[in-house]
Design an enzyme around this catalytic site. Structure first.
Site, PDB file in Angstrom:
ATOM      1  N   ASP A  57       0.813  -1.031  -0.115  1.00 39.82           N
ATOM      2  CA  ASP A  57       0.089   0.032   0.101  1.00 39.82           C
ATOM      3  C   ASP A  57       0.970   1.290   0.037  1.00 39.82           C
ATOM      4  O   ASP A  57       1.431   1.525   0.904  1.00 39.82           O
ATOM      5  CB  ASP A  57      -0.946   0.115   1.239  1.00 39.82           C
ATOM      6  CG  ASP A  57      -1.849   1.268   1.317  1.00 39.82           C
ATOM      7  OD1 ASP A  57      -1.501   2.074   0.380  1.00 39.82           O
ATOM      8  OD2 ASP A  57      -2.544   1.342   2.078  1.00 39.82           O
ATOM      9  N   SER A 137       0.413  12.802 -15.304  1.00 35.14           N
ATOM     10  CA  SER A 137      -0.712  12.526 -16.292  1.00 35.14           C
ATOM     11  C   SER A 137      -0.741  14.177 -16.950  1.00 35.14           C
ATOM     12  O   SER A 137      -0.455  15.113 -16.603  1.00 35.14           O
ATOM     13  CB  SER A 137      -1.848  12.557 -15.276  1.00 35.14           C
ATOM     14  OG  SER A 137      -3.179  12.740 -16.152  1.00 35.14           O
ATOM     15  N   TYR A 150      -7.998  15.318  -8.536  1.00 34.57           N
ATOM     16  CA  TYR A 150      -7.028  14.299  -9.282  1.00 34.57           C
ATOM     17  C   TYR A 150      -6.004  15.371 -10.318  1.00 34.57           C
ATOM     18  O   TYR A 150      -4.919  14.933 -10.076  1.00 34.57           O
ATOM     19  CB  TYR A 150      -7.683  13.368 -10.236  1.00 34.57           C
ATOM     20  CG  TYR A 150      -6.866  12.570 -10.843  1.00 34.57           C
ATOM     21  CD1 TYR A 150      -6.044  11.423 -10.504  1.00 34.57           C
ATOM     22  CD2 TYR A 150      -6.825  12.824 -12.457  1.00 34.57           C
ATOM     23  CE1 TYR A 150      -5.470  10.698 -11.361  1.00 34.57           C
ATOM     24  CE2 TYR A 150      -6.088  12.513 -13.070  1.00 34.57           C
ATOM     25  CZ  TYR A 150      -5.173  11.340 -12.680  1.00 34.57           C
ATOM     26  OH  TYR A 150      -4.557  10.482 -13.410  1.00 34.57           O
ATOM     27  N   LYS A 154      -1.727  15.356  -9.724  1.00 35.21           N
ATOM     28  CA  LYS A 154      -0.757  15.110 -10.771  1.00 35.21           C
ATOM     29  C   LYS A 154       0.005  16.293 -11.210  1.00 35.21           C
ATOM     30  O   LYS A 154       1.221  16.159 -11.389  1.00 35.21           O
ATOM     31  CB  LYS A 154      -1.550  14.693 -12.067  1.00 35.21           C
ATOM     32  CG  LYS A 154      -2.192  13.254 -11.838  1.00 35.21           C
ATOM     33  CD  LYS A 154      -1.175  12.273 -11.480  1.00 35.21           C
ATOM     34  CE  LYS A 154      -1.797  10.879 -11.432  1.00 35.21           C
ATOM     35  NZ  LYS A 154      -0.522   9.608 -11.205  1.00 35.21           N
TER      36      LYS A 154
END
Length: 246
Positions: A57, A137, A150, A154
């Site tokens: 994890d 990303s 999100y 990134k």
């Protein structure tokens, strides 16, 4: 055999982009640790490529420390670290993302980079060399609406990559990032909200080359940045996006 005699940890490697990177690294001669929260999937891919499997994890300090210790025990060193593990929240207005969702996205996408660096960088410093690759990303460069936090995670990863690169350069450690566009991975449905022909067509219309990123695309780009061919390349966030960010 561009990675002959190299050792590499790839997180989030049981599927998607991570699996593509792990397969390509192994094909090019690297000893690869397939690390993933899906321990069963990690074992299956490790068996396929002749690598090591490690359940991890990446948002948990003890779990990351155990991963690094297992690599040290097996190899005595870590030449390459690929921080590929990542998650997203479902598309929704930014104010509707729950605190739990926000915390999870930043724990997996951002805190993990800190935790792996804390374990791996001292080994690389001692060796006087190393390559770290962070899979960011296009969302960190050209954000899509309704994926706000999100996108932000990134963007954080891209800035962290550059900050790490400048600090670690004197120690012979290179740090780069990849910015893929959405691809045929388990996260695709989460990015789109629903996986329908209409949603796919809408996404593809924003990619000039007209297709999604593939695990093979990512494997090839990662291979270059982590190989000695890129020995003068650090602090780069390379888009693998079919022109999405132009």
């Amino acid at each position: 055999m561009r990675l002959a005699e190299k050792t590499a940890i790839v997180t989030g490697a049981a599927s998607g982009f991570g699996a593509g990177i792990a397969r390509r690294f192994a094909a090019e001669g690297a000893a690869v640790m397939v690390a993933d929260v899906n321990a069963g999937g990690a074992s299956a891919l490790a068996d396929e490529i002749g690598g090591l499997a490690q359940g991890v994890d990446v948002s948990d300090a003890a779990s990351v420390a155990a991963m690094a210790a297992a690599a040290r025990a097996a190899w005595g060193r870590i030449d390459i670290l690929v921080n590929n593990a990542g998650i997203t929240h479902l598309p929704k207005p930014m104010e509707d993302v729950t605190e739990e969702e926000f915390d999870r996205v930043f724990a997996v996408n951002a805190k993990s980079v800190y935790l792996t660096a804390r374990e791996v960088v001292p080994m690389m410093k001692a060796a006087g060399r190393g390559a770290i690759l962070n899979v960011a990303s296009t969302a960190g460069v050209s954000p899509r609406p309704r994926l706000n936090w999100y996108n932000a995670s990134k963007g954080w990863m891209i800035t962290a990559t550059r900050a790490m690169a400048i600090e670690l350069a004197p120690f012979g450690i290179r740090v780069n990032a990849l910015n893929p566009v959405a691809g045929e991975t388990p996260l695709l449905k989460s990015f789109m909200g629903e996986d329908t022909p209409e949603m796919r067509a809408k996404f593809l219309a924003t990619i000039p080359l007209g297709r999604f990123s593939t695990p093979e695309d990512m494997g090839s780009a990662a291979l270059y940045l982590c190989s000695d061919e890129a020995s003068m390349v650090t602090g780069v966030a390379m888009e693998v996006d079919g022109g999405r960010c132009i």
